[in-house]
Scaffold this motif. Sequence first.
Motif, mmCIF file in Angstrom:
data_model
loop_
_atom_site.group_PDB
_atom_site.id
_atom_site.type_symbol
_atom_site.label_atom_id
_atom_site.label_comp_id
_atom_site.label_asym_id
_atom_site.label_seq_id
_atom_site.Cartn_x
_atom_site.Cartn_y
_atom_site.Cartn_z
ATOM 1 N N ILE A 56 0.812 -1.228 0.000
ATOM 2 C CA ILE A 56 0.000 0.000 0.000
ATOM 3 C C ILE A 56 0.841 1.273 0.000
ATOM 4 C CG2 ILE A 56 -1.982 -1.153 1.041
ATOM 5 C CD1 ILE A 56 -1.252 0.209 3.711
ATOM 6 N N GLY A 57 2.150 1.151 0.020
ATOM 7 C CA GLY A 57 3.018 2.316 -0.055
ATOM 8 C C GLY A 57 3.356 2.900 1.317
ATOM 9 N N THR A 58 4.303 3.790 1.294
ATOM 10 C CA THR A 58 4.843 4.365 2.533
ATOM 11 C C THR A 58 3.824 5.204 3.291
ATOM 12 O OG1 THR A 58 7.014 4.413 1.522
ATOM 13 C CG2 THR A 58 6.713 5.787 3.465
ATOM 14 N N ARG A 59 3.161 6.104 2.597
ATOM 15 C CA ARG A 59 2.226 7.024 3.272
ATOM 16 C C ARG A 59 1.115 6.241 3.968
ATOM 17 N NH1 ARG A 59 -2.533 9.194 1.957
ATOM 18 N NH2 ARG A 59 -2.442 8.394 -0.172
ATOM 19 N N ARG A 60 0.487 5.328 3.243
ATOM 20 C CA ARG A 60 -0.606 4.556 3.832
ATOM 21 C C ARG A 60 -0.094 3.658 4.968
ATOM 22 N NH1 ARG A 60 -1.621 3.176 -1.696
ATOM 23 N NH2 ARG A 60 -2.970 4.708 -2.642
ATOM 24 N N THR A 61 1.099 3.096 4.805
ATOM 25 C CA THR A 61 1.655 2.249 5.857
ATOM 26 C C THR A 61 1.960 3.066 7.111
ATOM 27 O OG1 THR A 61 2.591 0.751 4.209
ATOM 28 C CG2 THR A 61 3.482 0.588 6.440
ATOM 29 N N ILE A 104 9.299 4.861 6.987
ATOM 30 C CA ILE A 104 9.564 6.004 6.100
ATOM 31 C C ILE A 104 10.865 5.796 5.325
ATOM 32 C CG2 ILE A 104 10.072 8.479 6.059
ATOM 33 C CD1 ILE A 104 8.085 8.644 8.513
ATOM 34 N N VAL A 105 11.927 5.391 6.012
ATOM 35 C CA VAL A 105 13.227 5.218 5.354
ATOM 36 C C VAL A 105 13.160 4.122 4.295
ATOM 37 C CG1 VAL A 105 15.626 4.505 5.708
ATOM 38 C CG2 VAL A 105 14.574 6.166 7.262
ATOM 39 N N MET A 106 12.655 2.952 4.665
ATOM 40 C CA MET A 106 12.628 1.878 3.673
ATOM 41 C C MET A 106 11.607 2.158 2.583
ATOM 42 S SD MET A 106 10.969 -1.415 5.503
ATOM 43 C CE MET A 106 9.306 -1.434 6.097
ATOM 44 N N GLY A 107 10.524 2.800 2.951
ATOM 45 C CA GLY A 107 9.484 3.101 1.982
ATOM 46 C C GLY A 107 9.924 4.051 0.893
ATOM 47 N N LEU A 108 10.779 4.997 1.231
ATOM 48 C CA LEU A 108 11.263 5.939 0.218
ATOM 49 C C LEU A 108 11.949 5.200 -0.929
ATOM 50 C CD1 LEU A 108 12.639 8.801 2.493
ATOM 51 C CD2 LEU A 108 10.581 8.853 1.054
ATOM 52 N N PHE A 109 12.633 4.125 -0.616
ATOM 53 C CA PHE A 109 13.293 3.338 -1.665
ATOM 54 C C PHE A 109 12.324 2.351 -2.316
ATOM 55 C CE2 PHE A 109 15.675 -0.204 -3.396
ATOM 56 C CZ PHE A 109 16.607 0.465 -4.192
ATOM 57 N N ILE A 110 11.590 1.612 -1.502
ATOM 58 C CA ILE A 110 10.715 0.563 -2.025
ATOM 59 C C ILE A 110 9.616 1.145 -2.913
ATOM 60 C CG2 ILE A 110 9.024 -1.212 -1.373
ATOM 61 C CD1 ILE A 110 10.873 -1.825 1.038
#
Length: 187
Positions: A56-61, A104-110
Amino acid sequence: MSEKSTTKSRVNVKDLVMIALSASVLCVCGPLAIKLPGLVPISLTNLVLYFLVYMIGTRRTAITFILYCLIGIAGMPVFSNGGGIIQLIGPTGGFIVGFLPMIIVMGLFIDRHPEKKVLCVIVMEASTWIPYLLGTFWYVFSTKNTLAFAFTACVLPFLAEDLIKMIVAAIFGPSIRKRLRAANVID
Protein backbone atom coordinates in the motif's frame (compact mmCIF):
# COMPACT_ATOMS: atom_id res chain seq x y z
CA MET A 1 -20.02 17.28 -8.99
CA SER A 2 -17.12 17.29 -11.39
CA GLU A 3 -15.31 14.20 -12.65
CA LYS A 4 -12.13 15.30 -10.88
CA SER A 5 -13.74 15.62 -7.44
CA THR A 6 -15.54 12.28 -7.86
CA THR A 7 -12.26 10.54 -8.66
CA LYS A 8 -10.57 12.17 -5.69
CA SER A 9 -13.39 11.01 -3.39
CA ARG A 10 -12.99 7.42 -4.58
CA VAL A 11 -9.24 7.56 -4.02
CA ASN A 12 -9.74 8.85 -0.48
CA VAL A 13 -12.30 6.14 0.26
CA LYS A 14 -9.92 3.51 -1.16
CA ASP A 15 -7.14 4.88 1.00
CA LEU A 16 -9.33 4.78 4.11
CA VAL A 17 -10.45 1.23 3.40
CA MET A 18 -6.89 0.04 2.73
CA ILE A 19 -5.62 1.73 5.89
CA ALA A 20 -8.45 0.26 7.99
CA LEU A 21 -7.92 -3.23 6.59
CA SER A 22 -4.15 -2.96 7.00
CA ALA A 23 -4.52 -1.75 10.59
CA SER A 24 -6.80 -4.71 11.26
CA VAL A 25 -4.18 -7.14 9.94
CA LEU A 26 -1.50 -5.42 12.02
CA CYS A 27 -3.72 -5.58 15.13
CA VAL A 28 -4.29 -9.30 14.62
CA CYS A 29 -0.66 -10.16 13.81
CA GLY A 30 1.03 -7.82 16.31
CA PRO A 31 0.16 -9.86 19.41
CA LEU A 32 1.11 -13.13 17.71
CA ALA A 33 4.54 -13.47 19.25
CA ILE A 34 6.97 -16.04 20.51
CA LYS A 35 8.07 -15.11 24.01
CA LEU A 36 11.80 -15.38 24.53
CA PRO A 37 13.68 -15.18 27.81
CA GLY A 38 13.73 -11.47 28.60
CA LEU A 39 11.26 -8.84 27.51
CA VAL A 40 11.52 -8.69 23.71
CA PRO A 41 9.41 -11.32 21.89
CA ILE A 42 9.64 -12.44 18.27
CA SER A 43 6.71 -10.65 16.67
CA LEU A 44 5.03 -10.59 13.27
CA THR A 45 4.69 -6.80 13.43
CA ASN A 46 7.74 -6.00 11.34
CA LEU A 47 6.88 -8.69 8.77
CA VAL A 48 3.45 -7.11 8.29
CA LEU A 49 5.06 -3.66 8.01
CA TYR A 50 7.56 -4.89 5.40
CA PHE A 51 4.69 -6.28 3.33
CA LEU A 52 2.49 -3.22 3.79
CA VAL A 53 5.14 -0.88 2.43
CA TYR A 54 5.18 -2.99 -0.72
CA MET A 55 1.42 -3.41 -0.89
CA ILE A 56 0.00 0.00 0.00
CA GLY A 57 3.02 2.32 -0.05
CA THR A 58 4.84 4.36 2.53
CA ARG A 59 2.23 7.02 3.27
CA ARG A 60 -0.61 4.56 3.83
CA THR A 61 1.66 2.25 5.86
CA ALA A 62 2.78 5.12 8.10
CA ILE A 63 -0.85 6.13 8.70
CA THR A 64 -1.74 2.48 9.32
CA PHE A 65 1.03 2.18 11.89
CA ILE A 66 -0.04 5.38 13.68
CA LEU A 67 -3.63 4.07 13.82
CA TYR A 68 -2.33 0.75 15.17
CA CYS A 69 -0.37 2.60 17.88
CA LEU A 70 -3.43 4.67 18.84
CA ILE A 71 -5.50 1.49 19.14
CA GLY A 72 -2.77 0.01 21.34
CA ILE A 73 -2.44 3.16 23.45
CA ALA A 74 -6.22 3.06 23.98
CA GLY A 75 -5.67 -0.26 25.74
CA MET A 76 -6.38 -2.87 23.10
CA PRO A 77 -3.80 -5.68 23.40
CA VAL A 78 -2.41 -5.27 19.87
CA PHE A 79 1.27 -5.07 20.75
CA SER A 80 3.32 -8.22 21.32
CA ASN A 81 3.36 -7.53 25.08
CA GLY A 82 -0.23 -6.31 25.42
CA GLY A 83 -1.82 -2.89 25.21
CA GLY A 84 -1.83 0.52 26.85
CA ILE A 85 0.53 3.47 26.91
CA ILE A 86 2.90 1.45 29.09
CA GLN A 87 3.89 -0.53 26.00
CA LEU A 88 5.31 2.65 24.42
CA ILE A 89 6.98 4.01 27.53
CA GLY A 90 8.00 0.62 28.97
CA PRO A 91 11.27 -1.21 28.28
CA THR A 92 10.35 -2.33 24.74
CA GLY A 93 8.64 0.91 23.69
CA GLY A 94 11.64 2.14 21.72
CA PHE A 95 11.24 -0.75 19.30
CA ILE A 96 7.61 0.15 18.64
CA VAL A 97 8.37 3.86 18.24
CA GLY A 98 11.29 3.02 15.94
CA PHE A 99 9.00 1.32 13.45
CA LEU A 100 7.63 4.64 12.15
CA PRO A 101 10.97 6.05 10.95
CA MET A 102 11.84 2.55 9.68
CA ILE A 103 8.69 2.59 7.51
CA ILE A 104 9.56 6.00 6.10
CA VAL A 105 13.23 5.22 5.35
CA MET A 106 12.63 1.88 3.67
CA GLY A 107 9.48 3.10 1.98
CA LEU A 108 11.26 5.94 0.22
CA PHE A 109 13.29 3.34 -1.67
CA ILE A 110 10.71 0.56 -2.02
CA ASP A 111 8.06 2.92 -3.41
CA ARG A 112 10.40 3.82 -6.26
CA HIS A 113 12.16 0.49 -6.85
CA PRO A 114 10.03 -2.45 -5.59
CA GLU A 115 11.42 -4.75 -8.28
CA LYS A 116 15.05 -4.40 -7.09
CA LYS A 117 14.76 -7.20 -4.58
CA VAL A 118 18.35 -7.39 -3.35
CA LEU A 119 18.59 -3.62 -2.89
CA CYS A 120 15.21 -3.61 -1.15
CA VAL A 121 16.45 -6.21 1.33
CA ILE A 122 19.58 -4.13 1.96
CA VAL A 123 17.46 -1.01 2.54
CA MET A 124 15.06 -2.94 4.80
CA GLU A 125 18.02 -4.28 6.78
CA ALA A 126 19.54 -0.82 7.14
CA SER A 127 16.23 0.78 8.12
CA THR A 128 15.49 -1.98 10.64
CA TRP A 129 18.49 -0.76 12.58
CA ILE A 130 16.44 2.33 13.48
CA PRO A 131 14.11 0.38 15.82
CA TYR A 132 17.02 -1.82 16.89
CA LEU A 133 18.99 1.23 18.03
CA LEU A 134 16.08 3.22 19.47
CA GLY A 135 14.80 0.10 21.20
CA THR A 136 18.16 -0.90 22.60
CA PHE A 137 18.93 2.56 23.97
CA TRP A 138 15.44 2.89 25.45
CA TYR A 139 15.78 -0.59 26.97
CA VAL A 140 19.10 0.43 28.57
CA PHE A 141 17.55 3.66 29.88
CA SER A 142 14.42 2.04 31.29
CA THR A 143 15.96 -1.14 32.73
CA LYS A 144 19.37 0.23 33.77
CA ASN A 145 21.06 -2.73 32.06
CA THR A 146 24.32 -2.37 30.19
CA LEU A 147 24.40 -1.61 26.48
CA ALA A 148 26.16 -4.95 25.86
CA PHE A 149 23.43 -6.86 27.69
CA ALA A 150 20.66 -4.95 25.90
CA PHE A 151 22.22 -5.53 22.47
CA THR A 152 22.68 -9.24 23.23
CA ALA A 153 19.10 -9.60 24.51
CA CYS A 154 17.27 -7.21 22.19
CA VAL A 155 19.01 -7.35 18.82
CA LEU A 156 21.22 -10.42 18.32
CA PRO A 157 18.40 -13.00 18.68
CA PHE A 158 16.38 -11.20 15.98
CA LEU A 159 18.94 -10.61 13.24
CA ALA A 160 18.44 -13.89 11.36
CA GLU A 161 14.67 -14.11 11.65
CA ASP A 162 14.23 -10.45 10.68
CA LEU A 163 16.42 -11.01 7.62
CA ILE A 164 14.22 -13.96 6.63
CA LYS A 165 11.13 -11.75 6.99
CA MET A 166 12.73 -9.11 4.75
CA ILE A 167 13.62 -11.66 2.08
CA VAL A 168 10.09 -13.10 2.10
CA ALA A 169 8.61 -9.59 1.76
CA ALA A 170 11.03 -8.71 -1.06
CA ILE A 171 10.17 -11.90 -2.95
CA PHE A 172 6.38 -11.72 -2.66
CA GLY A 173 5.72 -8.00 -2.06
CA PRO A 174 6.21 -6.77 -5.65
CA SER A 175 3.85 -9.37 -7.14
CA ILE A 176 1.18 -8.62 -4.54
CA ARG A 177 1.57 -4.90 -5.32
CA LYS A 178 1.13 -5.60 -9.07
CA ARG A 179 -2.01 -7.63 -8.41
CA LEU A 180 -3.49 -4.91 -6.20
CA ARG A 181 -2.78 -2.34 -8.91
CA ALA A 182 -4.25 -4.58 -11.63
CA ALA A 183 -7.39 -4.98 -9.52
CA ASN A 184 -7.52 -1.17 -9.12
CA VAL A 185 -7.34 -1.53 -5.35
CA ILE A 186 -4.36 0.82 -5.10
CA ASP A 187 -2.94 3.47 -7.40
